[in-house]
Design a protein around this motif. Structure first.
Motif, PDB file in Angstrom:
ATOM      1  N   LEU A 136     -17.331  -7.332 -43.941  1.00 25.06           N
ATOM      2  CA  LEU A 136     -17.734  -7.585 -42.537  1.00 25.06           C
ATOM      3  C   LEU A 136     -17.013  -6.846 -41.571  1.00 25.06           C
ATOM      4  O   LEU A 136     -15.960  -7.029 -41.524  1.00 25.06           O
ATOM      5  N   GLN A 137     -17.481  -6.124 -40.885  1.00 27.47           N
ATOM      6  CA  GLN A 137     -17.126  -5.540 -39.750  1.00 27.47           C
ATOM      7  C   GLN A 137     -17.771  -6.092 -38.268  1.00 27.47           C
ATOM      8  O   GLN A 137     -18.954  -6.625 -38.094  1.00 27.47           O
ATOM      9  N   TYR A 138     -16.716  -6.389 -37.228  1.00 25.34           N
ATOM     10  CA  TYR A 138     -17.005  -7.309 -36.386  1.00 25.34           C
ATOM     11  C   TYR A 138     -16.291  -7.004 -34.921  1.00 25.34           C
ATOM     12  O   TYR A 138     -15.378  -6.550 -34.883  1.00 25.34           O
ATOM     13  N   THR A 139     -17.121  -7.456 -33.822  1.00 21.92           N
ATOM     14  CA  THR A 139     -16.435  -7.147 -32.433  1.00 21.92           C
ATOM     15  C   THR A 139     -17.322  -7.965 -31.549  1.00 21.92           C
ATOM     16  O   THR A 139     -18.477  -8.480 -31.765  1.00 21.92           O
ATOM     17  N   ILE A 140     -16.917  -8.071 -30.194  1.00 19.77           N
ATOM     18  CA  ILE A 140     -17.448  -8.762 -29.121  1.00 19.77           C
ATOM     19  C   ILE A 140     -17.965  -7.518 -28.063  1.00 19.77           C
ATOM     20  O   ILE A 140     -17.099  -6.811 -27.696  1.00 19.77           O
ATOM     21  N   LEU A 141     -19.362  -7.567 -27.913  1.00 22.08           N
ATOM     22  CA  LEU A 141     -19.897  -6.707 -26.939  1.00 22.08           C
ATOM     23  C   LEU A 141     -19.762  -7.115 -25.635  1.00 22.08           C
ATOM     24  O   LEU A 141     -19.077  -8.304 -25.435  1.00 22.08           O
ATOM     25  N   ASP A 142     -19.645  -6.201 -24.661  1.00 25.81           N
ATOM     26  CA  ASP A 142     -19.299  -6.662 -23.346  1.00 25.81           C
ATOM     27  C   ASP A 142     -20.065  -7.231 -22.627  1.00 25.81           C
ATOM     28  O   ASP A 142     -19.641  -7.851 -21.294  1.00 25.81           O
ATOM     29  N   TYR A 311     -39.915  -9.942 -34.612  1.00 29.95           N
ATOM     30  CA  TYR A 311     -40.051  -9.018 -33.500  1.00 29.95           C
ATOM     31  C   TYR A 311     -40.083  -7.397 -34.153  1.00 29.95           C
ATOM     32  O   TYR A 311     -38.842  -7.158 -34.422  1.00 29.95           O
ATOM     33  N   PRO A 312     -41.069  -7.048 -34.460  1.00 34.66           N
ATOM     34  CA  PRO A 312     -41.034  -5.719 -34.874  1.00 34.66           C
ATOM     35  C   PRO A 312     -40.536  -4.810 -33.793  1.00 34.66           C
ATOM     36  O   PRO A 312     -41.108  -4.462 -32.775  1.00 34.66           O
ATOM     37  N   VAL A 313     -39.466  -3.844 -34.092  1.00 34.35           N
ATOM     38  CA  VAL A 313     -38.432  -3.022 -33.117  1.00 34.35           C
ATOM     39  C   VAL A 313     -38.030  -1.871 -33.942  1.00 34.35           C
ATOM     40  O   VAL A 313     -37.711  -2.003 -34.714  1.00 34.35           O
ATOM     41  N   SER A 314     -38.345  -0.662 -33.354  1.00 32.91           N
ATOM     42  CA  SER A 314     -38.131   0.610 -33.960  1.00 32.91           C
ATOM     43  C   SER A 314     -37.321   1.456 -33.039  1.00 32.91           C
ATOM     44  O   SER A 314     -37.341   1.305 -31.798  1.00 32.91           O
ATOM     45  N   GLN A 315     -36.271   2.301 -33.459  1.00 32.23           N
ATOM     46  CA  GLN A 315     -35.332   3.130 -32.986  1.00 32.23           C
ATOM     47  C   GLN A 315     -36.384   4.088 -31.981  1.00 32.23           C
ATOM     48  O   GLN A 315     -37.152   4.766 -32.487  1.00 32.23           O
ATOM     49  N   LYS A 316     -36.028   4.285 -30.870  1.00 31.87           N
ATOM     50  CA  LYS A 316     -36.791   5.046 -29.845  1.00 31.87           C
ATOM     51  C   LYS A 316     -35.762   6.489 -29.489  1.00 31.87           C
ATOM     52  O   LYS A 316     -34.898   6.491 -29.603  1.00 31.87           O
ATOM     53  N   ASP A 317     -36.476   7.477 -29.603  1.00 33.27           N
ATOM     54  CA  ASP A 317     -35.642   8.735 -29.626  1.00 33.27           C
ATOM     55  C   ASP A 317     -35.143   8.987 -28.138  1.00 33.27           C
ATOM     56  O   ASP A 317     -33.993   9.414 -28.142  1.00 33.27           O
ATOM     57  N   ALA A 318     -35.692   8.372 -27.160  1.00 28.89           N
ATOM     58  CA  ALA A 318     -35.187   8.470 -25.899  1.00 28.89           C
ATOM     59  C   ALA A 318     -33.901   7.732 -25.864  1.00 28.89           C
ATOM     60  O   ALA A 318     -32.651   7.964 -25.091  1.00 28.89           O
ATOM     61  N   ASP A 319     -33.883   6.431 -26.395  1.00 25.47           N
ATOM     62  CA  ASP A 319     -32.509   5.722 -26.637  1.00 25.47           C
ATOM     63  C   ASP A 319     -31.468   6.347 -27.166  1.00 25.47           C
ATOM     64  O   ASP A 319     -30.430   6.559 -26.800  1.00 25.47           O
ATOM     65  N   PHE A 320     -31.753   6.998 -28.462  1.00 24.67           N
ATOM     66  CA  PHE A 320     -31.028   7.765 -29.089  1.00 24.67           C
ATOM     67  C   PHE A 320     -30.129   8.782 -28.473  1.00 24.67           C
ATOM     68  O   PHE A 320     -28.869   8.821 -28.400  1.00 24.67           O
ATOM     69  N   ASP A 322     -29.606   8.518 -25.101  1.00 28.13           N
ATOM     70  CA  ASP A 322     -28.921   8.002 -24.175  1.00 28.13           C
ATOM     71  C   ASP A 322     -27.740   7.334 -24.857  1.00 28.13           C
ATOM     72  O   ASP A 322     -26.759   6.703 -24.327  1.00 28.13           O
ATOM     73  N   GLY A 323     -27.633   7.506 -26.356  1.00 27.99           N
ATOM     74  CA  GLY A 323     -26.578   6.625 -27.025  1.00 27.99           C
ATOM     75  C   GLY A 323     -26.772   5.204 -27.205  1.00 27.99           C
ATOM     76  O   GLY A 323     -25.837   4.373 -27.339  1.00 27.99           O
ATOM     77  N   LYS A 324     -28.111   4.693 -27.261  1.00 30.46           N
ATOM     78  CA  LYS A 324     -28.620   3.590 -27.196  1.00 30.46           C
ATOM     79  C   LYS A 324     -29.160   3.258 -28.561  1.00 30.46           C
ATOM     80  O   LYS A 324     -30.166   3.787 -28.960  1.00 30.46           O
ATOM     81  N   ASP A 325     -28.634   2.122 -29.133  1.00 29.53           N
ATOM     82  CA  ASP A 325     -29.695   1.844 -30.327  1.00 29.53           C
ATOM     83  C   ASP A 325     -30.327   0.515 -30.169  1.00 29.53           C
ATOM     84  O   ASP A 325     -30.055  -0.588 -29.302  1.00 29.53           O
ATOM     85  N   THR A 326     -31.730   1.254 -30.095  1.00 31.68           N
ATOM     86  CA  THR A 326     -33.061   0.065 -29.503  1.00 31.68           C
ATOM     87  C   THR A 326     -32.944  -1.463 -30.159  1.00 31.68           C
ATOM     88  O   THR A 326     -33.277  -2.257 -29.262  1.00 31.68           O
ATOM     89  N   LEU A 327     -32.637  -1.511 -31.189  1.00 26.42           N
ATOM     90  CA  LEU A 327     -32.824  -2.892 -32.137  1.00 26.42           C
ATOM     91  C   LEU A 327     -31.712  -3.745 -31.323  1.00 26.42           C
ATOM     92  O   LEU A 327     -31.609  -4.651 -31.139  1.00 26.42           O
ATOM     93  N   ILE A 328     -30.410  -3.075 -31.239  1.00 27.74           N
ATOM     94  CA  ILE A 328     -29.083  -3.936 -30.657  1.00 27.74           C
ATOM     95  C   ILE A 328     -29.613  -4.388 -29.204  1.00 27.74           C
ATOM     96  O   ILE A 328     -29.409  -5.392 -28.826  1.00 27.74           O
ATOM     97  N   GLU A 329     -30.069  -3.460 -28.663  1.00 29.90           N
ATOM     98  CA  GLU A 329     -30.367  -3.593 -26.981  1.00 29.90           C
ATOM     99  C   GLU A 329     -31.351  -4.596 -27.175  1.00 29.90           C
ATOM    100  O   GLU A 329     -31.460  -5.538 -26.233  1.00 29.90           O
ATOM    101  N   PHE A 330     -32.516  -4.724 -27.942  1.00 29.86           N
ATOM    102  CA  PHE A 330     -33.320  -5.613 -27.957  1.00 29.86           C
ATOM    103  C   PHE A 330     -32.826  -6.969 -28.046  1.00 29.86           C
ATOM    104  O   PHE A 330     -33.317  -8.028 -27.690  1.00 29.86           O
ATOM    105  N   ALA A 331     -31.870  -6.979 -29.249  1.00 30.69           N
ATOM    106  CA  ALA A 331     -31.433  -8.435 -29.802  1.00 30.69           C
ATOM    107  C   ALA A 331     -30.366  -8.816 -28.478  1.00 30.69           C
ATOM    108  O   ALA A 331     -30.562  -9.961 -28.354  1.00 30.69           O
ATOM    109  N   ARG A 332     -29.639  -7.998 -27.742  1.00 31.89           N
ATOM    110  CA  ARG A 332     -28.718  -8.344 -26.718  1.00 31.89           C
ATOM    111  C   ARG A 332     -29.808  -8.971 -25.729  1.00 31.89           C
ATOM    112  O   ARG A 332     -29.501 -10.221 -25.274  1.00 31.89           O
TER     113      ARG A 332
END
Length: 337
Positions: A136-142, A311-320, A322-332
């Protein structure tokens, strides 16, 4: 008790398989190995009726199709190709043929789909000072959201590992549990982790075992339960991230988590793999693994071909870019709401 029940069922299935898979000696020839493999699957594979309904699988037609290719003058590579192609008709990632020179597999359950996961992006979120508790790898996001990545259920983790993770994330507002690319492993670990999100004894599905040679010979369905852990538990909101590479024990884990009221599933449909696998040996020593015990969700529906997310969510090229994981951002955003 649930572990004992499932273990007894699996033991009964193993004893049945051991008593009848090799009951007929067949010659170590291309034709003999073909006949042995077809017969093992015919008598012990667990999804014939389901797959006949889903895409018209007819195992007798498969025999006629490949029998003409199993000629006596085949070399080992040619025989391997014929047998692997035949097993591919089952469209099952748990069906494999192991030899000293190659490994026959069916991976189209994830190969034909986008990965919806990038370790490059994940490193941005984890940073360099993330914690590691076994697998298990874990951290606290900002934004005070906890993030845990569980990439497999093979290496294992103890109750103490999970306690440390939950205690460290205790003050977070929500939790992202990322199991993308988790290809499975030991069901015990999946159950152990799911128990940390369980509020009360919860029916999560059913299991059967094969008790005869006919395609529809099965035991009665036995309930699968997850019981609350006696250790630290997480009862605040949770988002589980999935992709098509979530398979086998990880597929079961998603099945369990969908039954927990504070949990939402985000991402892609899982890869499936809802049959407990067992193995047998051909006359030439090659080993075949196959699905022998079917498992169902709590609506008694097969999850062999995967589980749909909430919630069906796919990684967006534009987010990639920009250095963003679409699924993580949606979850946040979902957890904040």
């Amino acid at each position: 008790m649930k572990h004992l029940c499932i273990s007894l069922l699996c033991l009964m299935a193993l004893l049945f398989l051991a008593s009848c898979v090799d009951e007929e000696e067949l010659p170590n020839t291309p034709q003999g190995n073909f006949e042995a493999l077809w017969k093992i699957i015919d008598e012990h594979y667990c999804f014939f009726d389901y797959k006949q309904h889903e895409y018209g699988l007819d195992w007798n037609d498969v025999y006629n199709k490949y029998n003409v290719r199993a000629k006596e003058n085949l070399n080992k590579e040619q025989l391997f190709e014929v047998l692997t192609d035949m097993l591919g008709e089952l469209k099952d990632g748990h069906v494999n043929l192991s030899t000293a020179f190659d490994y026959g597999r069916y991976w189209a359950w994830h190969e034909d789909y986008p990965t919806n996961f990038s370790d490059t992006l994940q490193r941005i979120y984890l940073g360099t000072d993330y914690r590691i508790a076994s697998s298990l790898q874990y951290t606290i996001l900002d934004d005070n959201i906890g993030y845990v990545y569980c990439g497999n259920f093979q290496n294992g983790f103890g109750e103490g590992n999970i306690d440390e993770v939950i205690q460290y994330l205790m003050l977070c507002n929500g939790l992202i549990l990322d199991i993308r690319n988790n290809g499975g492993g030991n069901l015990t670990y999946a159950e152990k982790l799911a128990a940390r999100f369980c509020q009360e004894k919860t029916l999560v599905g059913y299991l059967q075992h094969k008790n005869g040679k006919e395609h529809n010979n099965f035991s009665e369905m036995k309930e699968q339960y997850i019981e609350p852990s006696s250790n630290l538990r997480w009862l605040k909101p949770v988002v589980v991230l999935t992709n098509r590479h979530v398979f086998s024990a990880a597929n079961e884990f998603v099945k369990y988590m969908k039954c927990m009221p504070q949990v939402k599933i985000v991402g892609d449909k899982t890869g499936g793999g809802a049959g407990l696998p067992f193995s047998s040996t051909l006359p030439n020593g090659w080993t075949v693994r196959f699905s022998a015990c079917p498992m169902y969700d709590r609506q008694r529906q097969h999850t062999e071909f995967g589980i749909e997310p909430d919630y069906p969510v796919s990684q967006k090229d534009a987010d990639f870019v920009d250095g963003k994981d679409t699924l993580i951002e949606f979850a946040r955003k979902l957890l904040v709401e």
